[in-house]
Structure formats: C-alpha cells, structure tokens
Motif scaffolding. Sequence first.
Motif, PDB file in Angstrom:
ATOM      1  N   ALA A 107     -13.675 -18.653  28.205  1.00  0.00           N
ATOM      2  CA  ALA A 107     -13.896 -18.821  26.774  1.00  0.00           C
ATOM      3  C   ALA A 107     -15.091 -18.001  26.301  1.00  0.00           C
ATOM      4  N   VAL A 108     -16.163 -18.036  27.053  1.00  0.00           N
ATOM      5  CA  VAL A 108     -17.349 -17.258  26.682  1.00  0.00           C
ATOM      6  C   VAL A 108     -17.042 -15.762  26.752  1.00  0.00           C
ATOM      7  N   LYS A 109     -16.239 -15.353  27.707  1.00  0.00           N
ATOM      8  CA  LYS A 109     -15.828 -13.947  27.784  1.00  0.00           C
ATOM      9  C   LYS A 109     -15.056 -13.538  26.536  1.00  0.00           C
ATOM     10  N   LEU A 110     -14.167 -14.424  26.066  1.00  0.00           N
ATOM     11  CA  LEU A 110     -13.413 -14.128  24.857  1.00  0.00           C
ATOM     12  C   LEU A 110     -14.340 -14.086  23.644  1.00  0.00           C
ATOM     13  N   MET A 111     -15.289 -14.992  23.583  1.00  0.00           N
ATOM     14  CA  MET A 111     -16.236 -14.993  22.478  1.00  0.00           C
ATOM     15  C   MET A 111     -17.044 -13.701  22.455  1.00  0.00           C
ATOM     16  N   GLU A 112     -17.471 -13.243  23.611  1.00  0.00           N
ATOM     17  CA  GLU A 112     -18.198 -11.975  23.695  1.00  0.00           C
ATOM     18  C   GLU A 112     -17.325 -10.818  23.221  1.00  0.00           C
ATOM     19  N   ALA A 166      -5.356  -7.242  27.689  1.00  0.00           N
ATOM     20  CA  ALA A 166      -5.207  -5.923  28.296  1.00  0.00           C
ATOM     21  C   ALA A 166      -6.488  -5.493  29.015  1.00  0.00           C
ATOM     22  N   GLU A 167      -7.625  -5.873  28.470  1.00  0.00           N
ATOM     23  CA  GLU A 167      -8.914  -5.472  29.033  1.00  0.00           C
ATOM     24  C   GLU A 167      -9.336  -6.333  30.212  1.00  0.00           C
ATOM     25  N   THR A 168      -9.016  -7.633  30.169  1.00  0.00           N
ATOM     26  CA  THR A 168      -9.549  -8.568  31.167  1.00  0.00           C
ATOM     27  C   THR A 168      -8.505  -9.162  32.103  1.00  0.00           C
ATOM     28  N   GLY A 169      -7.237  -9.135  31.694  1.00  0.00           N
ATOM     29  CA  GLY A 169      -6.194  -9.801  32.467  1.00  0.00           C
ATOM     30  C   GLY A 169      -6.121 -11.295  32.219  1.00  0.00           C
ATOM     31  N   ILE A 170      -6.961 -11.801  31.337  1.00  0.00           N
ATOM     32  CA  ILE A 170      -6.985 -13.233  31.039  1.00  0.00           C
ATOM     33  C   ILE A 170      -5.971 -13.536  29.936  1.00  0.00           C
ATOM     34  N   GLU A 171      -5.058 -14.442  30.203  1.00  0.00           N
ATOM     35  CA  GLU A 171      -4.052 -14.829  29.217  1.00  0.00           C
ATOM     36  C   GLU A 171      -4.673 -15.727  28.150  1.00  0.00           C
ATOM     37  N   VAL A 172      -4.200 -15.565  26.918  1.00  0.00           N
ATOM     38  CA  VAL A 172      -4.681 -16.380  25.806  1.00  0.00           C
ATOM     39  C   VAL A 172      -3.542 -17.252  25.305  1.00  0.00           C
ATOM     40  N   ASN A 173      -3.686 -18.560  25.445  1.00  0.00           N
ATOM     41  CA  ASN A 173      -2.729 -19.514  24.902  1.00  0.00           C
ATOM     42  C   ASN A 173      -3.264 -19.997  23.559  1.00  0.00           C
ATOM     43  N   VAL A 174      -2.416 -20.012  22.541  1.00  0.00           N
ATOM     44  CA  VAL A 174      -2.894 -20.321  21.199  1.00  0.00           C
ATOM     45  C   VAL A 174      -2.030 -21.380  20.525  1.00  0.00           C
ATOM     46  N   ALA A 180      -8.594 -26.184  34.763  1.00  0.00           N
ATOM     47  CA  ALA A 180      -9.033 -24.834  34.445  1.00  0.00           C
ATOM     48  C   ALA A 180      -8.269 -23.815  35.261  1.00  0.00           C
ATOM     49  N   SER A 181      -7.972 -22.679  34.645  1.00  0.00           N
ATOM     50  CA  SER A 181      -7.321 -21.570  35.328  1.00  0.00           C
ATOM     51  C   SER A 181      -8.239 -20.370  35.286  1.00  0.00           C
ATOM     52  N   ALA A 182      -8.280 -19.598  36.382  1.00  0.00           N
ATOM     53  CA  ALA A 182      -9.157 -18.433  36.433  1.00  0.00           C
ATOM     54  C   ALA A 182      -8.674 -17.333  35.515  1.00  0.00           C
ATOM     55  N   GLN A 183      -7.424 -17.431  35.042  1.00  0.00           N
ATOM     56  CA  GLN A 183      -6.854 -16.331  34.285  1.00  0.00           C
ATOM     57  C   GLN A 183      -6.298 -16.740  32.933  1.00  0.00           C
ATOM     58  N   GLU A 184      -6.853 -17.768  32.311  1.00  0.00           N
ATOM     59  CA  GLU A 184      -6.383 -18.136  30.981  1.00  0.00           C
ATOM     60  C   GLU A 184      -7.490 -18.775  30.160  1.00  0.00           C
ATOM     61  N   VAL A 185      -7.252 -18.788  28.851  1.00  0.00           N
ATOM     62  CA  VAL A 185      -8.146 -19.450  27.911  1.00  0.00           C
ATOM     63  C   VAL A 185      -7.295 -19.993  26.772  1.00  0.00           C
TER      64      VAL A 185
END
Length: 338
Positions: free
Chosen positions: A269-274, A47-55, A22-27
């Motif tokens: 992940a839950v942050k992204l879902m929200e 842009a809002e959270t600083g969390i990177e999204v790998n898809v 797990a990384s504190a800054q990615e999903v």
Amino acid sequence: MDVRKFVGGAVLGAVAFVGTAASAQEVNVYSLRQEFLVEPLFENFTAETGIEVNVIFAEKGLVERIKQEGANSPADILMTVDISRIQQAVDVGVTASVSNDVLSTNIPAHLRDPEGHWFALTQRGRAIYASKERVAEGEISSYEDLADPKWEGKVCTRSGTHVYNVALFASMIAVHGEEKAKEWLEGLKNNLARKPQGNDRGQVKAIKEGECDIAIGNTYYFGKMMDNEEQRPWAEAVNIVFPNQDGRGMSMNISGMSLIRSAPNQENAVKLMEFLAGDVAQQIYAEVNYEYPVKPGVEWAENVESWGTFKADDISLAEIARLTPDAIKMVDEIGYNK
C-alpha cells in the motif's frame, strides 16, 4: 459495487477479494473515484512493480463499510475526493498515520494531514464562471465580489451544503473570521437568481440560457464541458475567472488517499501511495480529469494550461476540514438553500 483487478495493465474483470491474508503481490483499494480516473494509474503501477491492484468502486458508503468490517477489512487504501470526505475517514478512526520521505517530499505540507492520515493527489480550484456577454472582463475578480449588491439576482450556485461549496465557505471563515464570513454568505444569498440547485455544470448552463450572469464551479468542469458536444456551448459562453489573484489566491480542494489502519498489505500500500505521488502518476491523474498535480514541477495538461496560470490559496486543508462544521452551521443559520 464494482470490484476489479488490474494486472500488468490489463483489466481482468470482476473478482472478489479473497480473505484478509496479506499477499506479497497485491494491494486492495476502496475507491470513491470513478474507474476511468484511476484505471490508468493502477495499470502503470502493476506494470512497474508486478503488484496487482484489486479495486472496489462505489459512489458512497465506503468509509462506513470499512468501519463495519473492522480489523477484518481487506482494504489497504481509501481514495476519495474533497477534504471533508477525506476527513470523515480520519474522524471515524479507520485511517493510519504514515511517515514517509517520498510523500513528504512530493506533497506540500498544506496538502497533507499533519499527522499523516491523508495525502492529496490532485487539486481543483473553486473558480468563478462569468458570462462573456453580460460581465465585462475584470468586473468580478474575487469571492468577496459575489456579495456585491450590484450582482443582485444574477448569481447561480449549487446547494450551499454540497461539499464543494462548504469547503469554499470554510475557507472564507479561515480568512475573514466567522462573523464577516457570515455577512458575506448572506450577501451571496441575496444575490442568487434562483434557489440553489443542480451541479456545477448546471450553473454554467444557466448562464448560457440567461438565467444568471455569474456562477461558482470547480475548474475541471470547464474541460469536461469543452469535451462534450452538447455542453461545449455552455463553456464557450463564459470566462473562467481565477479569484483573489491580488490576495489569498484561488481556493483549492483535493482528491486524496489514506492508508487504512487494518491494511493487510501495508508495505504494498505504501508503495502504491509513493507511486501515486510520483511524476508519472501525477501527470496521468491530472490529465485524465483536467485537475492540477500536487507535486511541484509536474506539467499541467495542455488544455488546462491554456486556461492560464494563477495564484493558489495555500491555506492548510487540515484547517478547512476543521472549519467544515462551522461552515455547514452557517449555511443552515442563514437559510441559504431556502
């Protein structure tokens, strides 16, 4: 399969998921939805959270891949379309239950799994397309009308076992019971102008070309056809009819998301879902594909709004998923595709 990373709103190109830690800054997202649909969402989230999204993008096979990866899967969220495809992930045991106040508040109960294994993100209606030249306004107004013998040889549909039609047929079972729904489907089959074939847009093209007068198709295809120079004449040849406005309302289907049971970045992940259930993402997501937001109060895209308002069926999508096997069996029993 295409793997992309969205960082601060920019696409950095193909990357690989590194390990499963797990990384504190990615999903990590496995997406059966196309890149152009979800890219703006992930850019805004980063842009809002600083969390990177790998898809990882794919047209099919992601549920099977997650199952094969097991506890070592890097997937945090699965994004897909149609209730039957979403339910497939639940049935094979790769999803996790989420209890979350934001999701419960923003997404109506009939558009989420009672156990929290999936949540709708957008809605699309299963509409009727009718020839402007050959079908008078108001002459067809319900799904039940599709089986009226007056339309013999005048209806076009895609395959009866395609998930979009299966969901509609399952809704007819929910409303009428299996026996009456089967009678209705037999009537619809008897009214077909040709063997079921093609996609939803192909049915509208067939109306334009005079092969049939009526077709069934998802609402968002009307917007897609109007945006396409070659296909615009197809859309301009039809009226889009919202069925059953004096009763149950138009049958709705969804795109949705699920948290993966082995998610290594569950908190992110839950942050992204929200975020995806919030106002900004809901409006972006609905506009980019001419779909309807699931969160009440979010504005529709301007051109979608121009098609008119409608009453939506509020049958639980969980009930539609439960009845899907019965609908498929019914299609096979009457030989709908033959």
